[in-house]
Design an enzyme around this catalytic site. Structure first.
Site, PDB file in Angstrom:
ATOM      1  N   ASP A   1      46.627  28.390  39.540  1.00  0.00           N
ATOM      2  CA  ASP A   1      45.402  29.391  39.729  1.00  0.00           C
ATOM      3  C   ASP A   1      45.127  30.007  38.473  1.00  0.00           C
ATOM      4  OD1 ASP A   1      44.082  31.852  40.247  1.00  0.00           O
ATOM      5  OD2 ASP A   1      45.134  32.450  41.868  1.00  0.00           O
TER       6      ASP A   1
ATOM      7  N   LYS B   1      36.007  36.966  35.644  1.00  0.00           N
ATOM      8  CA  LYS B   1      36.898  37.520  34.769  1.00  0.00           C
ATOM      9  C   LYS B   1      36.257  36.976  33.683  1.00  0.00           C
ATOM     10  CE  LYS B   1      40.108  37.617  38.435  1.00  0.00           C
ATOM     11  NZ  LYS B   1      40.391  38.965  38.865  1.00  0.00           N
TER      12      LYS B   1
ATOM     13  N   TRP C   1      49.142  37.492  44.235  1.00  0.00           N
ATOM     14  CA  TRP C   1      48.141  36.425  44.416  1.00  0.00           C
ATOM     15  C   TRP C   1      48.787  34.963  44.865  1.00  0.00           C
ATOM     16  CZ3 TRP C   1      43.809  37.791  45.800  1.00  0.00           C
ATOM     17  CH2 TRP C   1      43.145  38.970  45.388  1.00  0.00           C
TER      18      TRP C   1
HETATM   19  C1  LIG Z   1      45.028  35.590  39.975  1.00  0.00           C
HETATM   20  C2  LIG Z   1      44.011  35.661  40.998  1.00  0.00           C
HETATM   21  N1  LIG Z   1      44.148  34.704  42.161  1.00  0.00           N
HETATM   22  C3  LIG Z   1      43.164  34.866  43.009  1.00  0.00           C
HETATM   23  C4  LIG Z   1      42.445  35.807  42.950  1.00  0.00           C
HETATM   24  C5  LIG Z   1      41.262  36.039  44.117  1.00  0.00           C
HETATM   25  O1  LIG Z   1      40.083  35.669  43.787  1.00  0.00           O
HETATM   26  P1  LIG Z   1      38.770  35.735  44.634  1.00  0.00           P
HETATM   27  O2  LIG Z   1      38.477  37.339  44.783  1.00  0.00           O
HETATM   28  O3  LIG Z   1      37.744  34.961  43.725  1.00  0.00           O
HETATM   29  O4  LIG Z   1      38.930  35.023  45.582  1.00  0.00           O
HETATM   30  C6  LIG Z   1      42.241  36.804  42.111  1.00  0.00           C
HETATM   31  C7  LIG Z   1      41.384  37.896  42.084  1.00  0.00           C
HETATM   32  O5  LIG Z   1      41.341  38.828  41.457  1.00  0.00           O
HETATM   33  C8  LIG Z   1      43.224  36.762  40.803  1.00  0.00           C
HETATM   34  O6  LIG Z   1      43.223  37.337  39.820  1.00  0.00           O
END
Ligand SMILES: Cc1ncc(COP(=O)(O)O)c(C=O)c1O
Length: 360
Positions: free
Chosen positions: A172, A196, A102
């Site tokens: 994040d 989550k 991520w």
């Molecule tokens: C740490 C982290 N950042 C970003 C994301 C991406 O999130 P989204 O699917 O809401 O765009 C996730 C998704 O699981 C994540 O766990």
């Protein structure tokens, strides 16, 4: 039908009392003769929901007065773009810490908008630890520093939030928001996809220090400008009304459970049950270095891909579901978000023990 223990990384398990309350109120919310999904986002009843949700989140996280809470859409992935579009105002430079898949996506997106430097990375060690980040490696001219506090796929987490001095820290927090008591004032901006620890997918929460709002360039689309959402109380356009309602119910559930200090204690206990078992096991092991282990997402492996597959299959029969590791890393992963009861982790460990006795 019985409910199962859902170890999914997201969308993930929600507290049963929250689902039951939503069910009870579904077709006739607060005697309105309508469901929340049918209420106007400008109605009095929905205003109570959105202001109530914000108030509860402020209370739970002790969000200081000089921070705004924004309810937006687009997921955490949209924040990968909104953060640089809005914050790269002064130097056009930002420092990122690369701790997993991520983070890499956040970096790749930010590179479209400015001069992005990766100041620390654990990629050469397969992201099995959190690299050291201290103020000496931070560019004092950077517009912000970005970290991923919990790495959902790799199962690592920052246990010490880096001190970035006067440079705003952006986090994040998608997979560990509301899992522990944090000091919001250490951050300039926090963002998290809801799916989550907050509620159903479709809602994204942003907590932003006021002085970081209003720095986007003239051509920034209205929907991608924090100023738009701040000025309108997250009601510039139709917000994800049902998601906000569900988030409010989850916040109420956390408050009733005793707040974040209590939730954190339970989460640490749950993680300890699983890590302790893995440490003693002859069959299962953790790929993550001890000092960097997440209490939310716990990856583990057996001794072969075939045994991993058998474990996942047999676990499902026992009502222990979605234990397959992310496709990029394989193995297993148990996500122990707030709504996962202690009994769920105990059942998992009991099954792991039986599986080990049978196959080792
Ligand atoms: C740490 C982290 N950042 C970003 C994301 C991406 O999130 P989204 O699917 O809401 O765009 C996730 C998704 O699981 C994540 O766990």
């Amino acid at each position: 039908m019985e409910r199962i223990y859902n170890f999914s990384a997201g969308p993930s398990i929600l507290p049963l009392p929250v689902l039951e309350k939503a069910q009870q109120e579904l077709v006739n919310y607060a005697d309105s003769g309508m469901s929340v999904m049918e209420l106007s986002h400008r109605s009095e009843l929905f205003t109570e929901i959105i202001t109530g949700a914000e108030q509860l989140l402020r209370e739970l996280m002790t969000i200081p007065e000089n921070y705004k809470v924004l309810f937006v859409q687009g997921g955490a992935s949209q924040q990968f773009a909104m953060v640089p579009m809005n914050l790269l105002g002064k130097s056009g430079k930002a420092d990122y810490v690369n701790t997993g898949s991520w983070s890499k996506k956040a970096i790749k997106e930010a590179e479209k908008y400015g001069d992005i430097r990766v100041i620390a990375s654990s990629e050469d060690a397969n992201f099995t630890h959190i690299p050291a980040v201290n103020s000496s490696i931070i560019n004092p001219e950077a517009d912000y520093v970005h970290i991923t506090t919990n790495n959902t796929i790799e199962g690592t987490a920052f246990h010490n939030i880096p001190d970035t001095g006067d440079v705003p820290l952006v986090a994040d927090m998608s997979s560990n928001i509301l899992s522990e008591d944090i000091d919001v004032s250490q951050f300039g901006l926090i963002y998290a996809g809801a799916q989550k620890n907050i509620g159903p997918a479709g809602l994204t929460v942003v907590v932003i220090r006021e002085d970081l709002i209003g720095k986007a360039s003239e051509n920034c689309p209205a929907m991608l400008n924090y100023q738009t959402h701040s000025d309108s109380g997250s009601l510039y356009n139709t917000p994800p009304t049902f998601g906000i309602y569900m988030a409010k119910l989850v916040f109420e559930w956390i408050k009733e459970a005793g707040g974040l200090k209590e939730i954190e204690q339970v989460n640490r206990h749950k993680a300890e049950i699983l890590y302790d078992f893995i440490e003693k096991s002859d069959l299962f092991s953790s790929p993550v270095e001890k000092g960097s282990r997440s209490i939310m997402n716990i990856p583990f492996v057996s001794t072969s891909a075939e045994l991993d597959a058998a474990f996942i299959k047999e676990a499902k029969v026992r009502g222990l579901e979605t234990l397959k590791g992310h496709r990029s890393v394989g193995g297993m992963r148990a996500s122990l978000y707030n709504a996962m009861p202690v009994e769920g982790v105990q059942s998992l460990v009991t099954f792991m023990k039986e599986f080990e006795d049978h196959y080792k």
